[in-house]
Design an enzyme around this catalytic site. Structure first.
Site, mmCIF file in Angstrom:
data_model
loop_
_atom_site.group_PDB
_atom_site.id
_atom_site.type_symbol
_atom_site.label_atom_id
_atom_site.label_comp_id
_atom_site.label_asym_id
_atom_site.label_seq_id
_atom_site.Cartn_x
_atom_site.Cartn_y
_atom_site.Cartn_z
ATOM 1 C CG PHE A 1 13.049 -62.241 119.932
ATOM 2 C CD1 PHE A 1 14.327 -61.847 119.536
ATOM 3 C CD2 PHE A 1 12.440 -63.290 119.256
ATOM 4 C CE1 PHE A 1 14.977 -62.479 118.486
ATOM 5 C CE2 PHE A 1 13.079 -63.937 118.201
ATOM 6 C CZ PHE A 1 14.354 -63.523 117.821
ATOM 7 C CB CYS A 2 13.088 -56.200 119.785
ATOM 8 S SG CYS A 2 12.234 -55.474 121.211
ATOM 9 C CB THR A 3 17.687 -54.694 121.251
ATOM 10 O OG1 THR A 3 17.953 -54.831 119.862
ATOM 11 C CG2 THR A 3 18.996 -54.530 122.007
ATOM 12 N N GLY B 1 13.122 -54.843 124.288
ATOM 13 C CA GLY B 1 11.690 -54.973 124.531
ATOM 14 C C GLY B 1 10.824 -53.864 123.987
ATOM 15 C CB ILE C 1 18.036 -60.140 122.991
ATOM 16 C CG1 ILE C 1 17.134 -60.583 121.835
ATOM 17 C CG2 ILE C 1 19.322 -60.963 123.000
ATOM 18 C CD1 ILE C 1 17.663 -60.195 120.459
#
Length: 249
Positions: free
Chosen positions: A181-183, A185, A210
């Protein structure tokens, strides 16, 4: 920049093969249109796609977004919205870069990525206690604002570090279900695919990152806020600014 009406902030991206000459031909016209509309933010163009962050009133943002969607390459794009009282950018920039997110490996997400898991699916997995490993692909300074409970934090100083750090993971994780996961995608489009290439065959990526998780699920299984790359600094699970550049002065 203060506004009398609510400010719509949007973020979106798409990996798609783009001609370098075409990119150069639209760059300055696109920037001029944004500035003429009073839209602020950053648009990154690359031969591997587009990454967009814009802020202004809803009407102005949608004018520019609809302009972008008029190009066939971007006609199916949607965006993640959030709202603020002020415009969290100081200017409008349209940049050309060699990679949308530089990782230094030959991975083309327009052709293939790791399978996606939605925010609701991930929450259900976590509610059920499913045996999964969450891997945060963001930089260390971003992680300081918050992350998922029990996520693996790789001490990433820059995204180019990711492949080297994956090589140092415990080989037993190759038998586990992994969710990167990241900010928003975009980094996981490359990170997830890279992990599958390296033998982590049961790797998924959190669709929309997220921010999409906050939008659809809220704060369940997450602690803190999410760093964003503008003057709001970080958003809470309600997608409100936790702090701002002005507040931090």
């Amino acid at each position: 920049m203060q506004s009398e009406t609510p400010i719509l902030n949007i973020s979106t991206y798409k990996f798609v093969s783009l001609d370098p000459e075409w990119i150069r031909s639209i760059r300055f016209d696109l920037r001029a249109r944004c500035r003429a509309e009073g839209v602020y933010g950053t648009i990154i163009l690359s031969t591997e796609g587009i990454n967009v962050f814009l802020a202004a009133t809803e009407e102005k943002v949608n004018t520019i977004f609809n302009l972008i969607r008029q190009w066939p390459q971007f006609s199916d794009m949607t965006y993640k919205p959030s709202w603020s009282a002020t415009i969290p950018f100081k200017r409008m920039k349209v940049k050309i870069k060699s990679e949308l997110v530089p990782m230094g490996h030959n991975i083309d997400p327009s052709q293939w990525t790791a399978p996606r898991v939605s925010a609701h699916e991930l929450k259900q997995w976590l509610d059920d206690g499913k045996d999964i490993v969450l891997i945060d692909t963001r930089n260390t300074y971003e992680v300081e604002f918050g992350s998922f409970d029990k996520a693996e934090l790789l001490d990433i100083k820059k995204f180019r570090d990711f492949p080297h750090l994956v090589a140092g993971l415990n080989p037993t994780l190759k038998n586990k279900t992994i969710v990167t996961f990241c900010t928003g995608g975009i980094r996981c489009e490359k990170a997830g695919a890279f992990m599958v290439q390296q033998g982590f065959e049961h790797t998924y990526q959190l669709d929309g990152g997220i921010l999409k998780y906050f939008e659809e699920v809220g704060e369940e299984h997450y602690r803190g806020g999410c760093f964003v790359f503008d003057d709001r600094i970080a958003l809470d699970p309600a997608l409100h600014a936790e702090c701002s550049e002005l507040e931090s002065i």
